[in-house]
Design a protein around this motif. Sequence first.
Motif, mmCIF file in Angstrom:
data_model
loop_
_atom_site.group_PDB
_atom_site.id
_atom_site.type_symbol
_atom_site.label_atom_id
_atom_site.label_comp_id
_atom_site.label_asym_id
_atom_site.label_seq_id
_atom_site.Cartn_x
_atom_site.Cartn_y
_atom_site.Cartn_z
ATOM 1 N N VAL A 1 0.842 -1.193 0.000
ATOM 2 C CA VAL A 1 0.000 0.000 0.000
ATOM 3 C C VAL A 1 0.877 1.243 0.000
ATOM 4 O O VAL A 1 1.838 1.336 0.762
ATOM 5 C CB VAL A 1 -0.934 0.029 1.234
ATOM 6 C CG1 VAL A 1 -1.774 1.298 1.236
ATOM 7 C CG2 VAL A 1 -1.813 -1.205 1.269
ATOM 8 N N ILE A 2 0.521 2.167 -0.868
ATOM 9 C CA ILE A 2 1.149 3.485 -0.898
ATOM 10 C C ILE A 2 0.018 4.492 -0.750
ATOM 11 O O ILE A 2 -0.946 4.469 -1.524
ATOM 12 C CB ILE A 2 1.909 3.728 -2.216
ATOM 13 C CG1 ILE A 2 3.017 2.694 -2.393
ATOM 14 C CG2 ILE A 2 2.469 5.148 -2.248
ATOM 15 C CD1 ILE A 2 3.724 2.770 -3.739
ATOM 16 N N TYR A 3 0.116 5.348 0.239
ATOM 17 C CA TYR A 3 -0.902 6.365 0.473
ATOM 18 C C TYR A 3 -0.500 7.647 -0.245
ATOM 19 O O TYR A 3 0.679 7.977 -0.327
ATOM 20 C CB TYR A 3 -1.052 6.637 1.972
ATOM 21 C CG TYR A 3 -1.505 5.424 2.737
ATOM 22 C CD1 TYR A 3 -2.839 5.042 2.751
ATOM 23 C CD2 TYR A 3 -0.585 4.642 3.440
ATOM 24 C CE1 TYR A 3 -3.253 3.913 3.449
ATOM 25 C CE2 TYR A 3 -0.999 3.524 4.137
ATOM 26 C CZ TYR A 3 -2.331 3.156 4.139
ATOM 27 O OH TYR A 3 -2.734 2.046 4.823
ATOM 28 N N ALA A 4 -1.502 8.376 -0.735
ATOM 29 C CA ALA A 4 -1.232 9.631 -1.443
ATOM 30 C C ALA A 4 -0.555 10.646 -0.538
ATOM 31 O O ALA A 4 0.321 11.385 -0.976
ATOM 32 C CB ALA A 4 -2.523 10.212 -2.002
ATOM 33 N N ASN A 5 -0.930 10.657 0.748
ATOM 34 C CA ASN A 5 -0.314 11.604 1.678
ATOM 35 C C ASN A 5 -0.435 11.081 3.114
ATOM 36 O O ASN A 5 -1.099 10.071 3.360
ATOM 37 C CB ASN A 5 -0.929 13.007 1.543
ATOM 38 C CG ASN A 5 -2.424 13.019 1.770
ATOM 39 O OD1 ASN A 5 -2.932 12.425 2.716
ATOM 40 N ND2 ASN A 5 -3.147 13.695 0.885
#
Length: 119
Positions: free
Chosen positions: A99-103
């Motif tokens: 998972v990569i979060y936008a911010n």
Amino acid sequence: MALDAITRFRNASSPVKLWCNEKIAEPDGNLNVTCIRPYAGDFPYDGDLVILGADTMVGHWYRHESFKSVTLIHLDPTQTAFFQAMHLLTQAGTRPVGVIYANRKIKQLIGLDGHILFD
């Protein structure tokens, strides 16, 4: 924000092919985004799959393919969309998904591990 993320992946050292659920207008005309048409045999089937946005539709083709890795870039602070997408992408917990979060704010709202795209 999505175009910024796409640009980062396009600048990667390995080849990148971009897919979407429906035809999109490309601002500079050279992103070369391919529309997913599963019944015509047009869909991603191997390599590293990156899903941009939890609302991206993933169909039956996903279950039968062999990706080296699967990553979800989560752009929306809505928990429901995130957890529904993760249930589908992990195939109910049987496939690891990064998972990569936008911010940072979205990561805090979801409350799970993952990297942050824009800090």
